[in-house]
Scaffold this active site. Structure first.
Site, mmCIF file in Angstrom:
data_model
loop_
_atom_site.group_PDB
_atom_site.id
_atom_site.type_symbol
_atom_site.label_atom_id
_atom_site.label_comp_id
_atom_site.label_asym_id
_atom_site.label_seq_id
_atom_site.Cartn_x
_atom_site.Cartn_y
_atom_site.Cartn_z
ATOM 1 N N GLY A 133 13.051 23.042 9.333
ATOM 2 C CA GLY A 133 12.217 23.138 10.525
ATOM 3 C C GLY A 133 10.979 22.292 10.346
ATOM 4 N N CYS A 134 9.885 22.746 10.881
ATOM 5 C CA CYS A 134 8.621 22.011 10.803
ATOM 6 C C CYS A 134 8.188 21.858 9.343
ATOM 7 C CB CYS A 134 7.558 22.758 11.600
ATOM 8 S SG CYS A 134 5.938 22.002 11.481
ATOM 9 N N PHE A 135 7.868 20.640 8.949
ATOM 10 C CA PHE A 135 7.491 20.432 7.549
ATOM 11 C C PHE A 135 6.177 21.090 7.178
ATOM 12 C CE2 PHE A 135 6.734 15.701 8.861
ATOM 13 C CZ PHE A 135 5.614 16.017 9.616
ATOM 14 N N TRP A 136 5.332 21.397 8.144
ATOM 15 C CA TRP A 136 4.077 22.093 7.839
ATOM 16 C C TRP A 136 4.372 23.453 7.205
ATOM 17 C CZ3 TRP A 136 1.794 21.481 13.410
ATOM 18 C CH2 TRP A 136 1.457 20.149 13.635
#
Length: 179
Positions: A14-17
């Site tokens: 998903g979102c790399f953050w």
């Protein structure tokens, strides 16, 4: 002084953050870099291009870790239990191929371990795991403002509502593996 056994793992959940924030708390992890992999267009992709979903890249992190402190298998178990590996091209409200669940292996040993870990964790999920296991071709580092995003933007809405709960889950499931 002990000798280090530095290895690199690359994956997208998903979102790399979110994934970056998780692994920055893990004992033995020396560095986490957000970036892009798995695309099919030439050149270094930008965040804007990735978000279009047209480049084929996934948002990924590259985790540099000391295998004398934490194993690749443990890194993968943390990865597989801190995102939803059963939703195709989606993590929560983030939808698109750039948010797919994927393990990019760096060598055949990592591939073998990834296949075993996926089989081991599969019974814990109600739905089938859709995580891809693919050889790493290229890794492109994301723009500077994506690096250490959670640490630099904790008050931002996405961080509060998406990343903070993932970190709580990490702390509950893997307290013994944290810094």
């Amino acid at each position: 002084m002990t000798n280090k056994n530095i290895q690199i793992a690359t994956f997208g959940g998903g979102c790399f953050w979110c994934t970056e924030a998780v692994f920055l708390e893990v004992k033995g992890v020396e560095k986490v870099v957000s970036g892009y992999s798995g695309g099919n267009v030439p050149g270094h992709p930008t965040y804007r291009e990735i978000c279009s979903g047209l480049t084929g890249h996934a948002e990924v992190v590259q985790v540099t870790f000391d295998a004398n402190i934490i194993s690749y298998e443990d890194i993968l178990i943390i990865f597989m239990t801190t995102h939803d590996p059963t939703t195709l091209n989606q993590q929560g409200a983030d939808k698109g191929t750039q948010y797919r669940s994927v393990i990019y292996y760096h060598n055949e040993k990592q591939k073998e371990i990834a296949e075993v870990v996926l089989k081991e964790v599969a019974p814990y999920y109600e739905n089938p795991i859709v995580t891809e296991i693919t050889a790493l071709d290229k890794f492109y580092e994301a723009e500077d403002y994506h690096q250490n995003y959670y640490r630099n933007n904790k008050e931002q809405g996405y961080c509060n509502f998406v990343i903070t709960p993932k970190l709580a889950k990490l702390r509950k499931l893997h307290a013994d593996k944290l810094k």
